[in-house]
Motif scaffolding. Structure first.
Motif, PDB file in Angstrom:
ATOM      1  N   THR A  10      -4.667  -0.402   5.005  1.00 20.25           N
ATOM      2  CA  THR A  10      -5.687   0.414   4.334  1.00 20.25           C
ATOM      3  C   THR A  10      -6.015   1.326   5.563  1.00 20.25           C
ATOM      4  O   THR A  10      -7.127   1.968   5.234  1.00 20.25           O
ATOM      5  CB  THR A  10      -6.778  -0.443   3.916  1.00 20.25           C
TER       6      THR A  10
ATOM      7  N   PHE B  49       3.056   8.961  -8.674  1.00 21.18           N
ATOM      8  CA  PHE B  49       1.592   9.378  -8.422  1.00 21.18           C
ATOM      9  C   PHE B  49       1.290   9.916  -7.349  1.00 21.18           C
ATOM     10  O   PHE B  49       1.866   9.583  -6.009  1.00 21.18           O
ATOM     11  CB  PHE B  49       0.971   7.871  -8.536  1.00 21.18           C
TER      12      PHE B  49
ATOM     13  N   THR C 120      -1.325  10.310  -4.351  1.00 19.47           N
ATOM     14  CA  THR C 120      -2.223   9.729  -3.787  1.00 19.47           C
ATOM     15  C   THR C 120      -2.884  10.413  -2.690  1.00 19.47           C
ATOM     16  O   THR C 120      -3.460   9.886  -1.567  1.00 19.47           O
ATOM     17  CB  THR C 120      -1.679   8.196  -2.967  1.00 19.47           C
TER      18      THR C 120
ATOM     19  N   THR D 213      -4.844   4.361   0.820  1.00 15.66           N
ATOM     20  CA  THR D 213      -5.990   4.506  -0.124  1.00 15.66           C
ATOM     21  C   THR D 213      -5.657   3.541  -1.355  1.00 15.66           C
ATOM     22  O   THR D 213      -6.696   3.302  -2.055  1.00 15.66           O
ATOM     23  CB  THR D 213      -6.109   6.063  -0.633  1.00 15.66           C
ATOM     24  N   VAL D 214      -4.291   3.246  -1.730  1.00 23.35           N
ATOM     25  CA  VAL D 214      -4.016   2.385  -3.015  1.00 23.35           C
ATOM     26  C   VAL D 214      -3.496   1.299  -2.155  1.00 23.35           C
ATOM     27  O   VAL D 214      -2.422   1.199  -1.464  1.00 23.35           O
ATOM     28  CB  VAL D 214      -3.089   3.047  -3.830  1.00 23.35           C
ATOM     29  N   GLN D 215      -3.929   0.240  -2.558  1.00 25.45           N
ATOM     30  CA  GLN D 215      -3.569  -1.227  -1.734  1.00 25.45           C
ATOM     31  C   GLN D 215      -3.679  -2.369  -3.249  1.00 25.45           C
ATOM     32  O   GLN D 215      -4.504  -2.230  -4.203  1.00 25.45           O
ATOM     33  CB  GLN D 215      -4.463  -1.574  -0.722  1.00 25.45           C
ATOM     34  N   ALA D 216      -2.637  -3.183  -2.963  1.00 26.81           N
ATOM     35  CA  ALA D 216      -2.424  -4.101  -4.110  1.00 26.81           C
ATOM     36  C   ALA D 216      -2.130  -5.557  -3.372  1.00 26.81           C
ATOM     37  O   ALA D 216      -1.320  -5.701  -2.142  1.00 26.81           O
ATOM     38  CB  ALA D 216      -1.424  -4.136  -5.212  1.00 26.81           C
TER      39      ALA D 216
ATOM     40  N   PHE E 159       5.554   5.003  -5.572  1.00 30.59           N
ATOM     41  CA  PHE E 159       5.200   5.977  -4.475  1.00 30.59           C
ATOM     42  C   PHE E 159       6.364   6.525  -3.772  1.00 30.59           C
ATOM     43  O   PHE E 159       7.416   5.467  -3.548  1.00 30.59           O
ATOM     44  CB  PHE E 159       4.111   5.330  -3.177  1.00 30.59           C
TER      45      PHE E 159
ATOM     46  N   SER F 135       1.060  -1.081   0.171  1.00 29.00           N
ATOM     47  CA  SER F 135       0.095   0.176  -0.017  1.00 29.00           C
ATOM     48  C   SER F 135       0.861   1.346   0.127  1.00 29.00           C
ATOM     49  O   SER F 135       2.093   1.215   0.264  1.00 29.00           O
ATOM     50  CB  SER F 135      -1.003   0.005   1.206  1.00 29.00           C
ATOM     51  N   ASP F 136       0.228   2.266  -0.469  1.00 30.92           N
ATOM     52  CA  ASP F 136       0.934   3.663  -0.313  1.00 30.92           C
ATOM     53  C   ASP F 136       0.875   4.157   1.183  1.00 30.92           C
ATOM     54  O   ASP F 136       0.102   3.479   2.090  1.00 30.92           O
ATOM     55  CB  ASP F 136       0.240   4.757  -1.383  1.00 30.92           C
TER      56      ASP F 136
END
Length: 249
Positions: free
Chosen positions: A214, A110, A112, A70-73, A85, A65-66
């Protein structure tokens, strides 16, 4: 490309060479002597003018995640993703232990900043809607990670331990766990739906990784654990359930 810095348990590692930087049980960054951890689990390499994080293991997955969450993989075996990031958090579980480290970069490809829904000039973040008991379950499973005494290394309780922590029966705990995993699965969170070859331990670990990275739960939620033995099946009225969840689920 500018060098990367990896922070694990307060130890800093610089990645600036053209070769692979390995992360695992016996690698450039030796995480732990945990027998459930691959000797080489993750690698950091440079390609196409960017740094990449790859899962070179065969069984374990990692949650990435960042800094805002808010950005998660979900990085499954064989997968790779670019490090885009300035701050990237990586969390994974091996056996009953959960590990995490941070990758820092001077490059920021990016932005975020949290922008989900704007109305009247204000920004509103739309969180996952959880009942009190669902949040209690997630906090009980995440407690060891949230309060870890050794930075970068926490433990995940068994279902029986988490149920006892909440004062719930195993039937109640398992029903709540199924409900939470189904809810998040419908929202697109991978790795939570049970099936052939997927053990409950993996599902609990994945739930903790997602919830912590998250910021779905945090230290402020720990007081919820003291309410566990009072009303384990307490739910808001049906009229207040935006997802139409039935009582007792």
């Amino acid at each position: 490309m500018k060098p990367l810095t990896i922070d694990y348990c307060g130890e800093l590692y610089t990645v600036d060479g053209p070769g692979e930087f390995g992360i695992g049980r016996e690698s450039d960054l030796s995480i732990d002597d945990n027998p459930y951890l691959h000797r080489r689990f993750l690698t950091v390499t440079s390609d196409f003018g960017m740094w990449w994080l790859s899962n070179v293991g065969t069984l374990l997955t990692a949650t990435v995640s960042d800094s805002t969450g808010t950005v998660q993989a979900w990085l499954a075996p064989g997968a790779k993703l670019p490090i885009v990031f300035q701050t990237m958090h990586v969390m994974f579980s091996a056996g009953a232990t959960t590990y995490d480290f941070t990758i820092s970069s001077e490059d920021d490809y990016f932005n975020t900043a949290i922008t989900v829904n704007e109305s009247g000039g204000s920004t509103t973040v739309l969180p996952v809607t959880l009942t009190t008991s669902q949040r209690q379950l997630i906090v009980a499973l995440s407690e060891g990670v949230l309060t870890q005494t050794v930075p970068g290394r926490g433990t995940i309780p068994t279902s029986a331990e988490a149920a006892a922590r909440l004062g719930w029966s195993m039937t109640t705990f398992n029903r709540k766990l199924d409900n939470v995993c189904d809810k998040l699965d419908k929202l697109g969170v991978a790795g939570l739906r049970g099936g052939k070859g997927k053990l409950a331990t993996n599902r609990r670990a994945r739930l903790v990784e997602y919830a912590v990275t998250t910021h779905l739960v945090g230290l402020d939620d720990l007081p919820l654990l003291e309410q566990g033995s009072e009303r384990p099946d307490s739910q808001p009225p049906d009229s207040q359930r935006p997802d139409g969840e039935a009582a007792g689920t």
